[in-house]
Write an enzyme that holds these catalytic residues in place. Structure first.
Site, PDB file in Angstrom:
ATOM      1  N   PRO A   1       0.825  -1.211   0.000  1.00  0.00           N
ATOM      2  CG  PRO A   1      -0.645  -1.526   1.753  1.00  0.00           C
ATOM      3  CD  PRO A   1       0.658  -2.003   1.218  1.00  0.00           C
ATOM      4  N   PRO A   2       0.263   2.395  -0.305  1.00  0.00           N
ATOM      5  CG  PRO A   2      -1.029   3.915  -1.489  1.00  0.00           C
ATOM      6  CD  PRO A   2      -1.101   2.594  -0.820  1.00  0.00           C
TER       7      PRO A   2
ATOM      8  CB  SER B   1     -12.103 -13.562   0.526  1.00  0.00           C
ATOM      9  OG  SER B   1     -12.292 -12.172   0.601  1.00  0.00           O
TER      10      SER B   1
ATOM     11  CE  LYS C   1      -8.812 -10.910   3.214  1.00  0.00           C
ATOM     12  NZ  LYS C   1      -9.419 -12.029   2.478  1.00  0.00           N
TER      13      LYS C   1
END
Length: 968
Positions: free
Chosen positions: A458-459, A867, A910
């Site tokens: 991610p950024p 999912s 997660k």
């Protein structure tokens, strides 16, 4: 006429010396003599007339002639061949249209006749010894397009008969047909004519009247003055215009007599006036008015000549100046070259390029040296002004500037590399381990081979800064370029040299900038490559990033193979799935999932806070940010996977702290100033306490004086009294008071600003995020799922509610901006839930008769992916069984129609999301056990994780007997 105006001498003429054709006299003398004779016709013989001239010796000459001699000269001087019958006998003539200008008496004019009948008639007239015709100027067509100035020749030739007659000016010239060559007729003007009527149409024949000039007084001073001004102006124009001189010579050969009317015709004929102005002169029969009209035309011609002369002079000066400068520069170059002070451009360039490549000659590949030598030889043969010279020079500039065979000394010290990586980044064990492996292999081999590493995440997780740290650890040069949105292949592979403004690609520019052949190149945002009309950059990167191909990378501009096998490529991407598969196949992907709360706390303390404090100029002892404040900042304001937003909020806090410190400093400064200003008053009070009332009484009269005098004298009196005091009284009091004041000021100065959880909102505002966990105990039909996003992981509730019940009304309605895959997962979950309910409780017809509504909150956010299948199934069963799921449980996994649980991605994200929501029990597919085992111990700590293969295992975990007992 030229000689008339330019000559400076006027000879006396005797009647017996005048020859009929003036063969021995110049045209000037003939013209001037005729003018003089015309003026003396009605005077006594022997009268003298004077004409001013520009004589070289300054003398004036007198023209003396009799009336008889003048008449003889007038009758014999004409060079026009006399014909019989005489011109004035022709009252019917052929009409010749003139397009551009009228024909004046005494002038030649060639005319092209396209009409065969008219041409034949002219030829016949000449053969019959009647070589005359009427020449008339053609009028502009009134109905024509305003943009068309005049008729074209084609339109004129099409005019016939009455149409042509209506287009002719009434006044024209009787013209003698001198000769006919093909369709060209040479005309000589004789006298003026006026059309009276049309006789025949084809060819056009008209009746004419012969016009004569109105009578005038040849001795009239005004006419003389006007004519002399015309002559003077013509003479000035003739000095600058050679074309006018040719007109004069032609005119004087055929016109012997030069009278005032003919002077006016001459000036108008050779001027550059338009045809309407010339026609106006031709139609004017009053000699004086005609002279005035001619004078206007020649004056205009004089002004035009002056402008022409000034333009020519300016251009000539400019050209001559540039030529002179060019010649001087060339001479200077030649002199310097002879003296050995300077070489020419080509020699200097060749020497510069040879000097550049000489130190690299031993390391440079042979094929590169061959190309450089060929281009240097070619450069010597090209002209410096040619375009190919510039192309070759730029090509050699790039070829010789590249670091052929030059490598930086790499540092293979694993311990040092570990220390550098730990200094720059906290955590990121996988990435650091991969870099240390690379260094270890290089140490054992003695050389390093370039690899392609792709950092995905991610950024804000530090992908770009990791590349810089790797370069520092390896002691390699660092070069970064971003390919986000890049749509032109030439940015990577370069342009062809023949294109204007051609340049090499980014890799060649990189090698030139860093000066070594083994840098670390960071290719940023490789998942955001564009694709435009200029090709596909992703395909162009294949050759660059393929370890088997980049040893012979070919740039379009250089067109020679370049060895990039020693270059270490590090790519960054947010979403690996967006990288084209052929390109992804050549990379080694290292995932950076993001940071958990503990890692963010360390990063904020050890890196972000220290850097921000130094950037704001704040000392550590001036501020304290508590752990509780940082924890609240991370959980309620900066929940994303990266730390960029956390850095922004820390900067915001320290900016507000800096403002408070500055304001506090201003208050302290004001307090010190006020304390200093109060010192005289304190001294006065002390004096009163010490029995100095007499001093005040003595100085009470000073109140009536000015303020300055009062203050000054009072201070002097107090000083004198204090000087007389004993040394053990006043000084001790002063020291005590000053020490107390200093302590107070010092206490105010070092007062520390405390940022705690209670006052955090004063610095960063209200919390942006609230707890993702909406329910302490999820109600019936609600289950917590785990989702992956580009910003990291997050928890996601799935809610199912009962809408209505009816026989055979079983259906499922979906909301929450779900993608196609997620909608299919909901249908699968509905089918699986019906099968399980039928198995567990066959007597329960809930799904068959109930209309249900399944919603995923945060409806404005698009959601997709398989999912959530097991979570949806659990939510449906919870509603059907009217039993809530176990407390503090979250699950993720794709479910099939047979109830099998398939693996998912984003295990670390997660898991982090579950910890953030204080969830202790997590259900993962069994196939993801390996991913979970690779997580750091601090991420897995305190979690109860279950790995399942079949949904019935999830059913037991979510709706077991233990759950029902706990609820009770």
């Amino acid at each position: 006429m030229l000689k008339l105006i330019a000559s400076s001498r006027i000879h006396r003429l005797h009647p017996t010396l005048i020859r009929p054709a003036h063969d021995s006299a110049s045209p000037l003398l003939r013209v001037l003599s005729s003018l003089g004779g015309l003026s003396r016709k009605n005077t006594d013989v022997g009268g003298r007339y004077f004409f001013c001239s520009d004589s070289g010796d300054g003398s004036d000459h007198v023209v003396d002639a009799g009336v008889q001699a003048a008449e003889e000269s007038q009758s014999k001087a004409s060079a026009i061949v006399p014909t019989y019958p005489r011109p004035e006998d022709y009252l019917t003539v052929l009409a010749l249209p003139l397009i551009h200008r009228p024909l004046f008496p005494g002038f030649y004019m060639p005319v092209f006749v396209k009409d065969p009948k008219l041409l034949a008639a002219l030829q016949e007239s000449r053969e019959r010894q009647a070589p005359y015709a009427g020449a008339f100027l053609l009028k502009d067509e009134a109905e024509a397009d305003p943009s068309v100035v005049s008729d074209t020749d084609k339109n004129v030739y099409d005019l016939k008969g009455k149409e042509l007659f209506n287009r002719l000016h009434d006044v024209g010239t009787l013209a003698q047909i001198s000769s006919i060559h093909g369709d060209q007729v040479i005309l000589i003007g004789h006298r003026r004519l006026r059309i009276t009527e049309m006789v025949s149409e084809d060819p056009l024949t008209v009746k004419v009247d012969h016009l004569k000039d109105k009578t005038y007084n040849k001795d009239d001073d005004i006419i003389k003055a006007t004519s002399f001004e015309v002559i003077s102006t013509l003479r000035d124009v003739l000095k600058t215009s050679s074309l006018w001189r040719d007109h004069v010579q032609t005119y004087t050969k055929h016109i012997g007599d030069f009278t005032y009317p003919r002077l006016a015709d001459f000036g108008a004929a050779i001027s550059g006036a338009n045809k309407l102005q010339c026609q106006q002169v031709l139609e004017e029969l009053d000699v004086y008015k005609r002279l005035k009209l001619t004078l206007e035309l020649v004056k205009k011609e004089m002004e035009i000549s002056k402008i022409q002369e000034s333009i020519a002079k300016a251009i000539e000066e400019k050209i001559s100046g540039e030529q002179r400068r060019y010649l001087l520069n060339e001479q200077l170059k030649a002199i310097k070259k002879e003296l050995g002070l300077e070489t020419d451009d080509k020699t200097a360039l060749t020497g510069k390029f040879r000097e550049r490549i000489e130190p690299k000659r031993e390391k440079c590949p042979p094929h590169i040296l061959q190309v450089i030598d060929e281009e240097l030889a070619k450069l010597q043969l090209l002209e410096a002004s040619s375009s190919e010279f510039s192309v070759t020079r730029n090509y050699l500039d790039w070829l010789t500037a590249l670091p052929w065979g030059e490598y930086s000394d790499e540092n293979f010290d694993v311990t040092r590399a570990q220390k550098i990586l730990d200094e720059d980044h906290y955590g990121l064990t996988d990435v650091k381990e991969r870099i240390l492996e690379f260094i270890a292999v290089g140490k054992l081999r003695g050389t390093s081979q370039g690899k392609i590493i792709c950092l995905s995440g991610p950024p804000g997780v530090g992908k770009t800064s990791i590349g810089r740290s790797i370069a520092r650890a390896l002691n390699r040069k660092f070069f970064r370029f971003s390919v986000g949105g890049l749509a032109d292949v030439a940015e990577i592979k370069g342009h062809r040299r023949t294109y204007i403004g051609a340049m090499p690609g980014k890799m060649v520019q990189c090698l030139k900038n860093v000066g070594t052949s083994n840098p670390l190149v960071l290719i940023d945002e490789i998942d955001k490559l564009g694709r435009g009309h200029a090709g596909d950059p992703a395909s162009a990167l294949l050759e660059l990033l393929d370890p088997e191909q980049n040893a012979n990378f070919l740039d379009h501009y250089l067109d020679v193979p370049i060895d990039l096998s020693k270059v270490l490529f590090v790519c960054t991407a947010n979403v690996v799935e967006m990288i084209p598969n052929p390109l992804l196949d050549r990379m080694e992907v290292v995932a950076i999932a993001g940071y958990i709360t503990d890692e963010k706390m360390h990063i904020a303390r050890d890196y972000l806070e220290k850097t921000t404090r130094e950037a704001c100029g704040i000392k550590p002892e001036q501020v304290e940010v508590t752990d509780a404040a940082l924890l609240s900042l991370i959980e309620n304001y900066c929940r994303e996977a990266g730390v960029r937003n956390l850095q922004k909020h820390i900067e915001k806090i320290y900016r507000k702290i800096a403002l408070q410190l500055v304001r506090q400093g201003e208050i302290i400064d004001a307090t010190v100033c006020s304390a200093q200003s109060m010192e005289p008053m304190k001294d006065k009070v002390d004096s009163d306490e010490l029995g100095l009332d007499t001093v005040q009484k003595e100085n009470s009269e000073l109140v009536e004086g000015s303020d300055s005098e009062k203050v000054g004298e009072t201070c002097d009196a107090v000083d004198e009294v204090q000087t007389g005091l004993s040394s053990d009284q006043s000084p001790s009091l002063e020291v005590a008071k000053e020490s107390e004041e200093d302590k107070e000021i010092e206490t105010k100065t070092i007062e520390k600003i405390l940022v705690d959880k209670s006052n955090l909102t004063d610095f960063v505002g209200k919390p942006v995020f609230h707890a993702e966990r909406i329910y302490d105990q999820t109600p019936v039909g609600v289950v917590m799922g785990l989702a992956w996003t580009a910003m990291g992981g997050s928890t996601l509730y799935i809610e199912t509610t009962f809408v209505e019940e009816g026989e055979g009304k079983g259906s499922l309605h979906l909301t929450g901006q779900l993608g196609d895959v997620m909608k299919e997962s909901a249908q699968i979950a509905h089918t699986v839930a019906r099968a399980i309910l039928l198995e567990k409780k066959p007597e329960n017809p809930f799904f068959a008769n109930s209309k249900l509504h399944l919603h995923v909150p945060a409806g404005a956010t698009p959601k997709d992916g398989p999912s959530a299948g097991c979570t949806m199934t659990t939510s449906l069963l919870s509603l059907a069984l009217k039993k809530p799921v176990k407390k503090d449980i979250a699950m993720t996994g794709e479910v099939t129609l047979t109830g099998k649980i398939l693996p998912i991605g984003g295990v670390k994200e997660k898991t982090i999301a579950a910890r953030r929501s204080e969830v202790r029990t997590i259900i993962f597919p069994s196939a993801n056990r390996r991913d979970f085992d690779e997580l750091a111990p601090n991420v897995k700590e305190g979690l109860d994780v279950h790995f399942v293969d079949d949904y019935m295992q999830i059913f037991d975990l979510a709706f077991g007997d233990e759950q029902s007992q706990n609820i009770k």
